[in-house]
Design an enzyme around this catalytic site. Structure first.
Site, short mmCIF file in Angstrom:
data_model
loop_
_atom_site.label_atom_id
_atom_site.label_comp_id
_atom_site.label_asym_id
_atom_site.label_seq_id
_atom_site.Cartn_x
_atom_site.Cartn_y
_atom_site.Cartn_z
N PRO A 170 36.79 38.01 49.45
CA PRO A 170 36.61 39.04 48.59
C PRO A 170 35.30 39.34 48.09
O PRO A 170 34.42 38.41 47.82
CB PRO A 170 37.54 38.57 47.53
CG PRO A 170 38.46 37.67 48.10
CD PRO A 170 37.68 36.81 48.89
N CYS A 171 35.11 40.50 47.58
CA CYS A 171 33.25 41.10 47.62
C CYS A 171 32.98 40.36 46.04
O CYS A 171 31.89 39.93 46.17
CB CYS A 171 33.81 42.52 47.10
SG CYS A 171 34.33 43.67 48.28
N GLN A 172 34.09 40.03 45.31
CA GLN A 172 33.53 39.05 44.04
C GLN A 172 33.03 37.99 44.35
O GLN A 172 32.27 37.29 43.39
CB GLN A 172 34.60 39.16 42.85
CG GLN A 172 35.86 38.43 43.29
CD GLN A 172 36.99 39.17 44.02
OE1 GLN A 172 36.81 40.21 44.45
NE2 GLN A 172 38.30 38.81 43.73
#
Length: 384
Positions: free
Chosen positions: A82-84
């Site tokens: 995920p981007c985070q």
């Protein structure tokens, strides 16, 4: 026949690995990991021979996974951190065991380092290319280089591989040092706009391939929205249908219905309010088609219809709600049904989704289209 074992990290519905397995019977998914229980259940329903764990990847020991799958010999690892997970990216440290300070990307890299697959595929959003001025993706490639892997990345558009959706994703492929890297060549073309990237060499497009050779078409026309869903029964707001309207009308519909089901599932329209139905009645290509007194705000793509004769725009997790990114049916006054969204993501009608309607919609919107996975699988066969 020697199996090619796949580990699917951040697996979600398992669409990516499902697509890989459809590319070659030698591919076998042996393990899937996701933090969401509903996603884990969906993965298990469609990967019955695989071990599935629902957990934060930072809490899962690689040695435990090896014990569960009874081997540390893995051929392919796939996944999309995920981007985070990129916000805290630092020089790679932990290689074999847990480190709670690791980012989600570092955990992915740790799995690669522990199992030493012949190849890995990392999927993510196009925005990763420019995140922190490109320093993040450079750091990721440097990390894999330190682990003994060569990498390359490209921007792939799912519509070029038979998916009825202009969904662009960054795909990074890594191989053991000195191995060859190959990306899938487009099988379909369309003339619509794409987001793309500044470095056009990183974008795989149909301009690199001849559409015609000796009057023979090499690339097929892209699968359009109505190519994908025209065999589904027309329904109104709030209605549900379990029957197909017609027999499969084209190659894509035959593929979606290859198990010859008697009933269709998830073809249920959202029950829109009276005001929303009025808004939808005016819907066109963008929000400017809606009379100003009916709406107070929204992005240009809100309350907008999909084009019938083009692949859809990128499906989001809210595609059953008209205020989301272009998700109103081309002709019917309602948003897409979960089944229509699944078709636009290239999930066949027999793919089993766990959860309630809202949970299923989110899983569909977040998924890697299986046909994109299949195209990548076709390229991986030559690598392996």
């Amino acid at each position: 026949m020697q199996q090619l074992k796949i580990i699917d990290l951040f697996c979600g519905t398992g669409g990516f690995s499902h697509g890989l397995m459809s590319a070659d019977p030698r591919f076998k998914t042996v393990f899937g990991l996701d933090v969401l229980p509903i996603a884990g259940e969906t993965f298990s329903r469609n990967h019955k021979d695989a071990i599935s764990i629902v957990s934060d990847i930072r809490k899962v020991r690689r040695s435990f996974v090896s014990e569960q799958i009874k081997t540390n010999q893995v051929d392919v690892i796939v996944g999309g951190p995920p981007c985070q997970g990129f916000s805290s990216l630092r020089p790679f440290r932990s290689s074999t065991e847990d480190d709670p300070r690791n980012s989600l990307f570092e955990e992915y890299a740790s799995f690669v380092n522990y199992f030493r697959p012949k190849a890995f595929v990392l999927e993510n959003v196009v925005g990763l290319v420019t995140y922190k001025n490109g320093n993040t993706i450079d750091a990721m490639e440097n990390c894999f280089h330190e682990l003994g892997y060569d990498t390359e990345w490209r921007i792939l558009n799912a519509a070029h591989y038979g998916v009825p959706q202009k969904r662009e994703r960054l795909i990074m492929i890594g191989v053991e040092r000195g191995g060859k890297i190959k990306f899938p060549e487009p099988t379909h073309y369309f003339s619509g706009d794409t987001i793309g990237v500044k470095d056009r060499q990183k974008l795989i497009s149909t301009s690199q391939f001849d559409l015609f050779t000796n009057d023979k078409i090499i690339l097929k026309p892209a699968v359009t929205v109505m190519n994908a869903i025209s065999d589904l029964t027309p329904i109104h707001s709030g209605e549900i249908s379990h029957e197909y309207l017609t027999a499969p009308q084209n190659e894509f519909q035959k593929l979606m219905r290859f198990e010859d089901l008697n009933e269709v599932s998830l073809h249920q329209a959202t029950a829109h309010s009276k005001k929303m139905l009025e808004i939808i009645s005016h819907a066109g290509k963008n929000i400017s088609c809606i009379p100003k007194h009916l709406i107070s705000s929204g992005f240009s793509s809100c309350y907008s219809r999909l084009d019938a004769d083009e692949p859809s725009v990128t499906i989001t997790v809210n595609f059953v709600h008209p205020a989301s990114n272009r998700c109103i049916h081309p002709y019917q006054n309602r948003a897409l049904t979960p089944r229509e969204g699944a078709r636009l993501q290239s999930f066949n009608d027999s793919y089993q989704f766990a959860g309630n309607r809202s949970q299923i919609t989110k899983q569909i919107g977040n998924a890697v289209p299986p046909l994109l996975g299949k195209a990548i699988g076709d390229a991986l066969k030559s690598i392996l």
